[in-house]
Design a protein around this motif. Sequence first.
Motif, PDB file in Angstrom:
ATOM      1  N   ILE A  98       0.847  -1.178   0.000  1.00 15.88           N
ATOM      2  CA  ILE A  98       0.000   0.000   0.000  1.00 15.88           C
ATOM      3  C   ILE A  98       0.885   1.230   0.000  1.00 15.88           C
ATOM      4  CG2 ILE A  98      -1.794   1.291   1.193  1.00 15.88           C
ATOM      5  CD1 ILE A  98      -2.714  -1.299   2.471  1.00 15.88           C
ATOM      6  N   ASN A  99       0.641   2.091  -0.926  1.00 20.83           N
ATOM      7  CA  ASN A  99       1.391   3.340  -0.977  1.00 20.83           C
ATOM      8  C   ASN A  99       0.599   4.424  -0.243  1.00 20.83           C
ATOM      9  OD1 ASN A  99       3.346   1.959  -2.362  1.00 20.83           O
ATOM     10  ND2 ASN A  99       2.876   2.845  -4.353  1.00 20.83           N
ATOM     11  N   ALA A 100       0.146   5.418  -0.954  1.00 21.24           N
ATOM     12  CA  ALA A 100      -0.584   6.496  -0.301  1.00 21.24           C
ATOM     13  C   ALA A 100      -1.973   6.050   0.122  1.00 21.24           C
ATOM     14  CB  ALA A 100      -0.681   7.697  -1.230  1.00 21.24           C
ATOM     15  N   MET A 101      -2.450   6.618   1.213  1.00 22.00           N
ATOM     16  CA  MET A 101      -3.815   6.418   1.672  1.00 22.00           C
ATOM     17  C   MET A 101      -4.397   7.787   1.997  1.00 22.00           C
ATOM     18  SD  MET A 101      -3.527   3.032   4.114  1.00 22.00           S
ATOM     19  CE  MET A 101      -5.237   2.525   3.837  1.00 22.00           C
ATOM     20  N   GLY A 102      -5.687   7.913   1.809  1.00 24.28           N
ATOM     21  CA  GLY A 102      -6.286   9.209   2.061  1.00 24.28           C
ATOM     22  C   GLY A 102      -7.778   9.134   2.284  1.00 24.28           C
ATOM     23  N   TRP A 103      -8.326  10.294   2.557  1.00 28.29           N
ATOM     24  CA  TRP A 103      -9.756  10.445   2.777  1.00 28.29           C
ATOM     25  C   TRP A 103     -10.301  11.527   1.869  1.00 28.29           C
ATOM     26  CZ3 TRP A 103     -12.600   7.266   5.847  1.00 28.29           C
ATOM     27  CH2 TRP A 103     -11.902   6.467   6.771  1.00 28.29           C
ATOM     28  N   TYR A 104     -11.449  11.244   1.286  1.00 27.64           N
ATOM     29  CA  TYR A 104     -12.192  12.195   0.485  1.00 27.64           C
ATOM     30  C   TYR A 104     -13.582  12.344   1.086  1.00 27.64           C
ATOM     31  CZ  TYR A 104      -8.617  11.743  -3.179  1.00 27.64           C
ATOM     32  OH  TYR A 104      -7.444  11.752  -3.891  1.00 27.64           O
ATOM     33  N   ARG A 105     -14.271  13.389   0.677  1.00 26.19           N
ATOM     34  CA  ARG A 105     -15.640  13.554   1.127  1.00 26.19           C
ATOM     35  C   ARG A 105     -16.479  14.169   0.019  1.00 26.19           C
ATOM     36  NH1 ARG A 105     -14.940  18.350   5.705  1.00 26.19           N
ATOM     37  NH2 ARG A 105     -14.546  20.091   4.251  1.00 26.19           N
ATOM     38  N   GLN A 106     -17.770  13.919   0.101  1.00 27.37           N
ATOM     39  CA  GLN A 106     -18.697  14.449  -0.876  1.00 27.37           C
ATOM     40  C   GLN A 106     -20.028  14.737  -0.201  1.00 27.37           C
ATOM     41  OE1 GLN A 106     -19.474  11.904  -4.271  1.00 27.37           O
ATOM     42  NE2 GLN A 106     -19.942  13.675  -5.557  1.00 27.37           N
ATOM     43  N   SER A 107     -20.497  15.946  -0.377  1.00 18.55           N
ATOM     44  CA  SER A 107     -21.802  16.340   0.123  1.00 18.55           C
ATOM     45  C   SER A 107     -22.731  16.545  -1.065  1.00 18.55           C
ATOM     46  CB  SER A 107     -21.703  17.613   0.968  1.00 18.55           C
ATOM     47  OG  SER A 107     -21.124  18.670   0.233  1.00 18.55           O
ATOM     48  N   PRO A 108     -24.040  16.493  -0.839  1.00 17.03           N
ATOM     49  CA  PRO A 108     -24.983  16.626  -1.948  1.00 17.03           C
ATOM     50  C   PRO A 108     -24.760  17.896  -2.756  1.00 17.03           C
ATOM     51  CG  PRO A 108     -26.127  15.881   0.006  1.00 17.03           C
ATOM     52  CD  PRO A 108     -24.732  16.235   0.437  1.00 17.03           C
ATOM     53  N   GLY A 109     -24.715  17.743  -4.059  1.00 17.87           N
ATOM     54  CA  GLY A 109     -24.538  18.872  -4.942  1.00 17.87           C
ATOM     55  C   GLY A 109     -23.116  19.356  -5.097  1.00 17.87           C
ATOM     56  N   LYS A 110     -22.176  18.670  -4.483  1.00 19.89           N
ATOM     57  CA  LYS A 110     -20.781  19.075  -4.570  1.00 19.89           C
ATOM     58  C   LYS A 110     -19.927  17.941  -5.121  1.00 19.89           C
ATOM     59  CE  LYS A 110     -18.884  21.563  -1.444  1.00 19.89           C
ATOM     60  NZ  LYS A 110     -18.291  22.021  -0.155  1.00 19.89           N
ATOM     61  N   ALA A 129       1.150  -2.897 -10.951  1.00 18.71           N
ATOM     62  CA  ALA A 129       0.778  -1.496 -11.014  1.00 18.71           C
ATOM     63  C   ALA A 129       0.072  -1.073  -9.734  1.00 18.71           C
ATOM     64  CB  ALA A 129      -0.129  -1.251 -12.213  1.00 18.71           C
ATOM     65  N   VAL A 130       0.301   0.158  -9.344  1.00 19.85           N
ATOM     66  CA  VAL A 130      -0.375   0.728  -8.192  1.00 19.85           C
ATOM     67  C   VAL A 130      -1.681   1.344  -8.658  1.00 19.85           C
ATOM     68  CG1 VAL A 130      -0.236   2.393  -6.319  1.00 19.85           C
ATOM     69  CG2 VAL A 130       1.808   1.149  -7.043  1.00 19.85           C
ATOM     70  N   LYS A 131      -2.770   0.882  -8.092  1.00 19.68           N
ATOM     71  CA  LYS A 131      -4.086   1.330  -8.511  1.00 19.68           C
ATOM     72  C   LYS A 131      -4.872   1.890  -7.330  1.00 19.68           C
ATOM     73  CE  LYS A 131      -4.350  -2.269 -12.067  1.00 19.68           C
ATOM     74  NZ  LYS A 131      -5.139  -3.427 -12.568  1.00 19.68           N
ATOM     75  N   PRO A 132      -5.763   2.827  -7.601  1.00 21.77           N
ATOM     76  CA  PRO A 132      -6.585   3.369  -6.519  1.00 21.77           C
ATOM     77  C   PRO A 132      -7.776   2.476  -6.199  1.00 21.77           C
ATOM     78  CG  PRO A 132      -7.107   4.492  -8.557  1.00 21.77           C
ATOM     79  CD  PRO A 132      -5.981   3.538  -8.878  1.00 21.77           C
ATOM     80  N   TYR A 133      -8.057   2.348  -4.918  1.00 22.89           N
ATOM     81  CA  TYR A 133      -9.222   1.617  -4.446  1.00 22.89           C
ATOM     82  C   TYR A 133     -10.007   2.515  -3.506  1.00 22.89           C
ATOM     83  CZ  TYR A 133      -7.047  -2.549  -6.391  1.00 22.89           C
ATOM     84  OH  TYR A 133      -6.484  -3.473  -7.249  1.00 22.89           O
ATOM     85  N   TRP A 134     -11.297   2.269  -3.443  1.00 27.15           N
ATOM     86  CA  TRP A 134     -12.198   3.117  -2.667  1.00 27.15           C
ATOM     87  C   TRP A 134     -13.032   2.308  -1.696  1.00 27.15           C
ATOM     88  CZ3 TRP A 134     -12.069   8.371  -3.056  1.00 27.15           C
ATOM     89  CH2 TRP A 134     -11.407   8.906  -4.167  1.00 27.15           C
ATOM     90  N   GLY A 135     -13.280   2.901  -0.557  1.00 25.18           N
ATOM     91  CA  GLY A 135     -14.233   2.345   0.375  1.00 25.18           C
ATOM     92  C   GLY A 135     -15.645   2.693  -0.028  1.00 25.18           C
ATOM     93  N   GLN A 136     -16.595   2.151   0.703  1.00 25.48           N
ATOM     94  CA  GLN A 136     -18.000   2.343   0.371  1.00 25.48           C
ATOM     95  C   GLN A 136     -18.540   3.686   0.839  1.00 25.48           C
ATOM     96  OE1 GLN A 136     -16.905   0.593   2.924  1.00 25.48           O
ATOM     97  NE2 GLN A 136     -18.097   1.393   4.654  1.00 25.48           N
ATOM     98  N   GLY A 137     -17.823   4.341   1.693  1.00 29.32           N
ATOM     99  CA  GLY A 137     -18.248   5.616   2.234  1.00 29.32           C
ATOM    100  C   GLY A 137     -18.938   5.474   3.573  1.00 29.32           C
ATOM    101  N   THR A 138     -18.734   6.445   4.429  1.00 30.36           N
ATOM    102  CA  THR A 138     -19.396   6.479   5.722  1.00 30.36           C
ATOM    103  C   THR A 138     -19.917   7.890   5.960  1.00 30.36           C
ATOM    104  OG1 THR A 138     -19.139   6.010   8.102  1.00 30.36           O
ATOM    105  CG2 THR A 138     -17.238   6.960   6.980  1.00 30.36           C
ATOM    106  N   GLN A 139     -21.141   7.970   6.437  1.00 24.32           N
ATOM    107  CA  GLN A 139     -21.806   9.257   6.605  1.00 24.32           C
ATOM    108  C   GLN A 139     -21.343   9.946   7.880  1.00 24.32           C
ATOM    109  OE1 GLN A 139     -24.265  10.883   4.559  1.00 24.32           O
ATOM    110  NE2 GLN A 139     -23.763  12.585   5.959  1.00 24.32           N
ATOM    111  N   VAL A 140     -20.976  11.196   7.739  1.00 23.93           N
ATOM    112  CA  VAL A 140     -20.679  12.054   8.877  1.00 23.93           C
ATOM    113  C   VAL A 140     -21.649  13.222   8.835  1.00 23.93           C
ATOM    114  CG1 VAL A 140     -19.009  13.626   9.932  1.00 23.93           C
ATOM    115  CG2 VAL A 140     -18.254  11.413   9.020  1.00 23.93           C
TER     116      VAL A 140
END
Length: 121
Positions: A31-43, A106-117
């Motif tokens: 595993i190389n880089a790890m991070g967090w993203y977020r998305q709110s409605p309309g953004k 190859a290093v590929k990006p993977y995503w979690g399912q998302g968790t609501q905050v």
Amino acid sequence: QVQLVESGGGLVQAGGSLRLSCAASGTIFSINAMGWYRQSPGKQRELVAVLSSGGITNYADAVKGRFTISRDNAKNTVYLQMNSLEPEDTAVYYCNAHISTYLHGAVKPYWGQGTQVTVSS
């Protein structure tokens, strides 16, 4: 296959704290880089914090000084400690990890399912 399992989301009042966790499992070589993203409605989905393989962190200006990203390599887990939460932090938070599944792969990006905050006023 690779799976990212997130936990720790929930409802909190403004000024409170939450700690998000994301554990990677499955066929993982490294595993190389790890991070967090977020998305709110309309953004658009936006980067919140990232932790590189070299231990370098980067934060969005909106969360700098309030959020802390960390990593437990033994557990293939990345955390996001969120303090002084604001209503503007309300979003679905997604874990992201850059992973290779075999030697010299190859290093590929993977995503979690998302968790609501959700941060209430």
